[in-house]
Structure formats: C-alpha cells, structure tokens
Scaffold this active site. Structure first.
Site, PDB file in Angstrom:
ATOM      1  NE  ARG A 121      -4.072  -1.954   1.942  1.00 59.48           N
ATOM      2  CZ  ARG A 121      -3.941  -3.078   2.637  1.00 59.48           C
ATOM      3  NH1 ARG A 121      -2.955  -3.217   3.493  1.00 59.48           N
ATOM      4  NH2 ARG A 121      -4.796  -4.043   2.476  1.00 59.48           N
ATOM      5  CE  LYS A 143       0.081  13.542 -15.471  1.00 61.75           C
ATOM      6  NZ  LYS A 143      -0.137  14.012 -16.858  1.00 61.75           N
ATOM      7  CD  GLU A 185       8.754  16.814 -23.225  1.00 61.44           C
ATOM      8  OE1 GLU A 185       8.096  17.756 -22.723  1.00 61.44           O
ATOM      9  OE2 GLU A 185       8.220  15.809 -23.739  1.00 61.44           O
ATOM     10  CE  LYS A 227       5.889  17.395 -14.585  1.00 57.79           C
ATOM     11  NZ  LYS A 227       6.063  16.134 -15.277  1.00 57.79           N
ATOM     12  CD  GLU A 237      -3.064  16.307 -17.113  1.00 54.83           C
ATOM     13  OE1 GLU A 237      -2.013  15.791 -16.714  1.00 54.83           O
ATOM     14  OE2 GLU A 237      -3.487  16.212 -18.260  1.00 54.83           O
ATOM     15  NE  ARG A 241       1.021  16.819 -13.876  1.00 51.37           N
ATOM     16  CZ  ARG A 241       1.620  16.065 -12.987  1.00 51.37           C
ATOM     17  NH1 ARG A 241       1.220  16.092 -11.736  1.00 51.37           N
ATOM     18  NH2 ARG A 241       2.618  15.262 -13.313  1.00 51.37           N
ATOM     19  CG  ASN A 245      -0.623  17.125 -21.866  1.00 45.66           C
ATOM     20  OD1 ASN A 245       0.351  16.439 -21.565  1.00 45.66           O
ATOM     21  ND2 ASN A 245      -1.796  17.015 -21.264  1.00 45.66           N
ATOM     22  CG  HIS A 248       3.166  16.290 -25.045  1.00 40.08           C
ATOM     23  ND1 HIS A 248       3.891  17.460 -25.002  1.00 40.08           N
ATOM     24  CD2 HIS A 248       3.919  15.369 -24.383  1.00 40.08           C
ATOM     25  CE1 HIS A 248       5.018  17.256 -24.324  1.00 40.08           C
ATOM     26  NE2 HIS A 248       5.054  15.999 -23.945  1.00 40.08           N
ATOM     27  CG  HIS A 252       1.044  11.631 -26.926  1.00 44.61           C
ATOM     28  ND1 HIS A 252       0.348  12.183 -25.863  1.00 44.61           N
ATOM     29  CD2 HIS A 252       2.254  11.290 -26.436  1.00 44.61           C
ATOM     30  CE1 HIS A 252       1.135  12.162 -24.788  1.00 44.61           C
ATOM     31  NE2 HIS A 252       2.286  11.640 -25.119  1.00 44.61           N
ATOM     32  CG  HIS A 265       8.023  11.678 -25.623  1.00 43.31           C
ATOM     33  ND1 HIS A 265       6.691  11.525 -25.966  1.00 43.31           N
ATOM     34  CD2 HIS A 265       8.069  12.669 -24.693  1.00 43.31           C
ATOM     35  CE1 HIS A 265       5.983  12.384 -25.264  1.00 43.31           C
ATOM     36  NE2 HIS A 265       6.789  13.089 -24.482  1.00 43.31           N
TER      37      HIS A 265
HETATM   38  P1  NAD Z   1      14.186   5.639 -21.265  1.00 42.99           P
HETATM   39  O1  NAD Z   1      13.848   5.546 -19.845  1.00 42.99           O
HETATM   40  O2  NAD Z   1      13.744   4.529 -22.157  1.00 42.99           O
HETATM   41  O3  NAD Z   1      15.755   5.826 -21.413  1.00 42.99           O
HETATM   42  C1  NAD Z   1      16.337   5.899 -22.699  1.00 42.99           C
HETATM   43  C2  NAD Z   1      17.576   5.025 -22.810  1.00 42.99           C
HETATM   44  O4  NAD Z   1      18.675   5.709 -22.232  1.00 42.99           O
HETATM   45  C3  NAD Z   1      17.517   3.680 -22.120  1.00 42.99           C
HETATM   46  O5  NAD Z   1      18.065   2.707 -22.981  1.00 42.99           O
HETATM   47  C4  NAD Z   1      18.434   3.840 -20.894  1.00 42.99           C
HETATM   48  O6  NAD Z   1      19.069   2.648 -20.541  1.00 42.99           O
HETATM   49  C5  NAD Z   1      19.435   4.838 -21.401  1.00 42.99           C
HETATM   50  N1  NAD Z   1      20.045   5.699 -20.384  1.00 42.99           N
HETATM   51  C6  NAD Z   1      19.427   6.323 -19.361  1.00 42.99           C
HETATM   52  N2  NAD Z   1      20.274   7.125 -18.723  1.00 42.99           N
HETATM   53  C7  NAD Z   1      21.457   7.014 -19.346  1.00 42.99           C
HETATM   54  C8  NAD Z   1      22.729   7.620 -19.161  1.00 42.99           C
HETATM   55  N3  NAD Z   1      22.926   8.562 -18.233  1.00 42.99           N
HETATM   56  N4  NAD Z   1      23.739   7.250 -19.976  1.00 42.99           N
HETATM   57  C9  NAD Z   1      23.533   6.350 -20.972  1.00 42.99           C
HETATM   58  N5  NAD Z   1      22.364   5.767 -21.209  1.00 42.99           N
HETATM   59  C10 NAD Z   1      21.328   6.093 -20.403  1.00 42.99           C
HETATM   60  O7  NAD Z   1      13.633   6.983 -21.923  1.00 42.99           O
HETATM   61  P2  NAD Z   1      13.246   8.395 -21.338  1.00 42.99           P
HETATM   62  O8  NAD Z   1      13.174   9.279 -22.524  1.00 42.99           O
HETATM   63  O9  NAD Z   1      14.064   8.783 -20.187  1.00 42.99           O
HETATM   64  O10 NAD Z   1      11.758   8.158 -20.763  1.00 42.99           O
HETATM   65  C11 NAD Z   1      10.680   7.842 -21.591  1.00 42.99           C
HETATM   66  C12 NAD Z   1       9.523   7.383 -20.739  1.00 42.99           C
HETATM   67  O11 NAD Z   1       9.177   8.427 -19.845  1.00 42.99           O
HETATM   68  C13 NAD Z   1       8.267   7.029 -21.500  1.00 42.99           C
HETATM   69  O12 NAD Z   1       7.802   5.771 -21.071  1.00 42.99           O
HETATM   70  C14 NAD Z   1       7.270   8.117 -21.111  1.00 42.99           C
HETATM   71  O13 NAD Z   1       5.934   7.661 -21.095  1.00 42.99           O
HETATM   72  C15 NAD Z   1       7.749   8.475 -19.745  1.00 42.99           C
HETATM   73  N6  NAD Z   1       7.370   9.832 -19.307  1.00 42.99           N
HETATM   74  C16 NAD Z   1       6.772   9.968 -18.106  1.00 42.99           C
HETATM   75  C17 NAD Z   1       6.421  11.232 -17.650  1.00 42.99           C
HETATM   76  C18 NAD Z   1       5.825  11.375 -16.285  1.00 42.99           C
HETATM   77  O14 NAD Z   1       5.392  12.503 -15.927  1.00 42.99           O
HETATM   78  N7  NAD Z   1       5.805  10.338 -15.493  1.00 42.99           N
HETATM   79  C19 NAD Z   1       6.672  12.364 -18.420  1.00 42.99           C
HETATM   80  C20 NAD Z   1       7.294  12.200 -19.654  1.00 42.99           C
HETATM   81  C21 NAD Z   1       7.645  10.914 -20.096  1.00 42.99           C
HETATM   82  N1  GLY Z   2       4.436  15.042 -18.455  1.00 39.77           N
HETATM   83  C1  GLY Z   2       3.192  15.681 -18.181  1.00 39.77           C
HETATM   84  C2  GLY Z   2       2.841  15.741 -16.732  1.00 39.77           C
HETATM   85  O1  GLY Z   2       3.624  15.379 -15.893  1.00 39.77           O
HETATM   86  O2  GLY Z   2       1.765  16.150 -16.408  1.00 39.77           O
END
Ligand code: NAD
Ligand code: GLY
Length: 371
Positions: A121, A143, A185, A227, A237, A241, A245, A248, A252, A265
C-alpha cells in the site's frame, strides 16, 4: 547546487540539481528516508554505468541496497515487470518503512514509482533520473504507471517521491539524440510559462548542446522550477497541469501512427510544437514571429520540425480523436498566445487541424511569413 521545491503541503519535496551529486546520494537519502533497505530499480545500461557508485554511496550511509534490473525500453513498461519487481522486493524482505529508488530514465521512473505506490500500500519513493527527459519532466510531479496493450500509460497513479536527485554529469554518457530530444521538452517550458527562459535558450543553445555544465544545470533547474509551479497548483491535472501537454497532442499522434518506432518522444513533441503553434496562428491566437522563434530554435537544436510526407493526415486525426485529451468528443489543444503564455482551447474544429497537418508535411508550401 540548485534546489527546487515542489510545494504540496505535507507531501512537498526537494529536487536537487548539480553535476557530480550522485556520489552523495546516500547522504541525501539519510536526510529523507527512515528505513534500512532501499530497492534500487534500474536497467542494464544505467546499471553498468552507475550501479556500483549508487550501491556504495547507499552502503556508506548505512542503508542495505537491494538491486533489481528491468529490461529497459518502452516494452518493459508492463504489469509483468511490476510483478517481477514485487517478487524482488519480497525476496529482499523490503518492509513498509523501506524505500524504492528509481535510477534511470523515464521508463525506470514510471515503473519503479508504480511499484512504490502499490507495494504494501505504498513505500517511500526516490527518483534519481539519468536522462535529460527524466530530469526535466518525468521524475517531477508524481505521475507513475505502466502501459496497457490498448494504450500508453493507461494504468497508473499520482505518487510523489520523497526527493529527486538529478546529477547532470550523468547526461555525459547519454546518446546525443536523447539530449536533443530532451531539449524539446526544455523549450516547451519556455513556450508555456516564461519568455525569458525561452530567450535564454536562444542565447545558450550551442552551450547546452555541448553539455556546458553551468548551462545544463540552469536549464534542468529552470525546467524543474516551472514544472514544480504547475504541479503545485494542480497536482492531479484538474486544469492547469494540462498545459504541460503543449506539442503532445500532435506528438502522441505521430508516435502512435509510426508505432513508436520512428521518433523518440522529444522528436515527436518538437514536430508537435511547430504544428500546434501553426494551429494557434491559423486560429488567431499567435502572431507569425512566435511560430518562427519556435521553429528556428528547434532547427538550431537539429530537431525535426516537419510531419513526414508519407503519414496521412487522416491517420493522425484518427489517433487524436482516440487520445485521452479528447474530452466529450472535442479536440483539445494547448495553444500559445505568445512565447511564455498558452491557453487550453476546447472544441478545435477538425478542419483546422487537418489543414495545419497538411501544411506541416515535409515539402508542403507554406504561408510566406512563416518558414
Ligand atoms: P528511457 O527511460 O527509455 O531511457 C532511454 C535510454 O537511455 C535507455 O536505454 C536507458 O538505458 C538509457 N540511459 C538512461 N540514462 C542514461 C545515461 N545517463 N547514460 C547512458 N544511457 C542512459 O527513456 P526516457 O526518454 O528517459 O523516458 C521515456 C519514458 O518516460 C516514457 O515511457 C514516457 O511515457 C515516460 N514519461 C513519463 C512522464 C511522467 O510525468 N511520469 C513524463 C514524460 C515521459
Ligand atoms: N508530463 C506531463 C505531466 O507530468 O503532467
């Protein structure tokens, strides 16, 4: 070191931003955590680069680090991965007073956060983002979640970390494509919130691309500050918030229409920001120089700006109609009124979107003032 606070009453937390602070992770964790065990969740590339340092730092501060790696990549963002992590937590005897720590990009952060939110939990959660996207976006705001076969991020929660530690030196090992994508971003924050930050980016973009450490710290900390302000005002949101987007809705749709294979992305968001700025122009919210500034900065960052010609506008529209951001069947967009100011506009006519998608396709002829 820059410290930014996300203000959410009793769930407020700091974001620490600086080059080289990963070594001190254990000391920061001591300030914020009370338990003994910390389940560190990472992926193989990040584990190889930073795993040993993180474990050592935690051990030196008196914690017992447990280690779990997920496969990495978007495909790993599933409930199966979550179940494997529950198994690892139980195997390592992680208790309710202990913590889960995400070490990696947004995928690791989203999955580990969901585990932290639901294991027994809810246990304490820490974000140690190592991609630019994760440092400026996904690690802040709570999120967390995973994908469902029917769509991205459909299963999840709002679950805030105890603290975020963004060591900007970790970006030096990140592929350049990921840096440029993350910068899309970063620019978004300038467009939605602060003209002065956008102007600073116009001045410093070369230094940022070369990973100048002061410039990177300023860009990450300012993005987090913006942010944090948005999330503090609207955690779940209900309204404001949604301005995060910007770019996006089209972004998307592009990702989905290309099966998440063609763009990372941030690249899709870059194209989306140009398209949505042009939509704002068409609907009379934004003047031409605003579109020009966004497009020019993206070009200097060597990010894509055009919708590939082979993607049918109808395919994009269809995805947008299915998108979560379509409320009550209405197309909703975040449209800039100026650099630094946006408006959430509901009921945007599909014809206007189609027209803009057509004019944003590679090779399309454009209105003379905006190139
Ligand atoms: P990712 O987590 O897939 O990382 C990209 C690649 O970089 C991976 O292969 C990882 O192993 C590598 N990597 C990470 N750090 C590294 C470093 N310092 N040196 C070398 N390699 C490294 O991609 P991302 O772009 O970080 O995240 C994308 C994800 O984030 C998506 O799933 C998306 O939905 C999510 N997201 C979430 C939010 C949120 O608010 N929670 C917001 C935006 C995106
Ligand atoms: N990445 C959009 C949010 O965190 O709301």
């Amino acid at each position: 070191m820059t410290e930014v606070e996300v203000q959410l009453g009793p769930r407020s937390y700091p974001i620490y931003v600086a080059a080289g602070i990963l070594e001190d992770l254990g000391a920061y964790a001591r300030r914020h955590l009370t338990g003994k065990r910390v389940l560190v969740v990472s992926d193989p590339p990040v584990g190889r680069l930073y795993g040993e340092n993180v474990r050592r730092s935690l051990r030196n501060a008196g914690f017992i680090p447990l280690w779990a790696e997920i496969a990495g990549g978007e495909e790993a963002k599933t409930l199966d991965t979550v179940r494997d992590l529950y198994d690892a937590a139980l195997e390592g005897e992680l208790e309710r007073g202990d913590a889960v720590l995400a070490l990696g990009g947004g995928v690791v952060g989203d999955v580990a956060g969901f585990v932290a939110a639901t294991y027994m939990r809810g246990v304490a959660f820490v974000q140690v983002p190592t991609t630019l996207l994760a440092q400026v976006d996904s690690s802040v705001g709570g999120k967390v979640g995973v994908n469902h076969p029917r769509g991205k991020n459909l299963i999840g929660a709002f679950y805030q970390p105890r603290f975020v530690l963004a060591d900007t030196a970790t970006l030096e090992t990140l592929p350049e494509r990921e840096i440029r994508a993350g910068l899309a971003e970063v620019m978004k924050y300038g467009v939605i919130w602060e003209e002065a930050f956008f102007a600073w980016l116009e001045k410093e973009i070369e230094r940022l691309l070369a990973l100048g450490s002061e410039a990177v710290e300023h860009a990450v900390a300012t993005s987090c500050r913006i942010k944090a302000a948005v999330v503090s005002a609207d955690e779940t949101e209900g309204g404001l918030r949604a301005i995060l987007n910007f770019g996006h809705t089209v972004g998307h749709a592009l990702e989905a229409a290309t099966n998440y294979q063609r763009f990372v992305h941030g690249e899709a968001v870059a194209i989306g920001m140009v398209a949505e700025a042009r939509l704002a122009l068409r609907l009379g919210y934004l003047a031409p120089p605003g579109v020009e500034r966004i497009a020019a900065l993206l070009s200097r960052t060597r990010l894509p700006r055009d919708i590939p010609a082979e993607i049918a506008p109808e395919a994009l529209l269809e995805v947008m109609h299915r998108d979560k951001k379509v409320a009550g069947g209405q197309l909703t967009f975040v449209l800039p009124e100026d650099i630094g100011r946006v408006k959430i506009v509901r009921g945007v006519p599909a014809e206007a979107v189609t027209a803009v998608v057509k004019e944003c396709r590679a090779g399309a002829s454009r209105a003379s003032a905006v190139t």
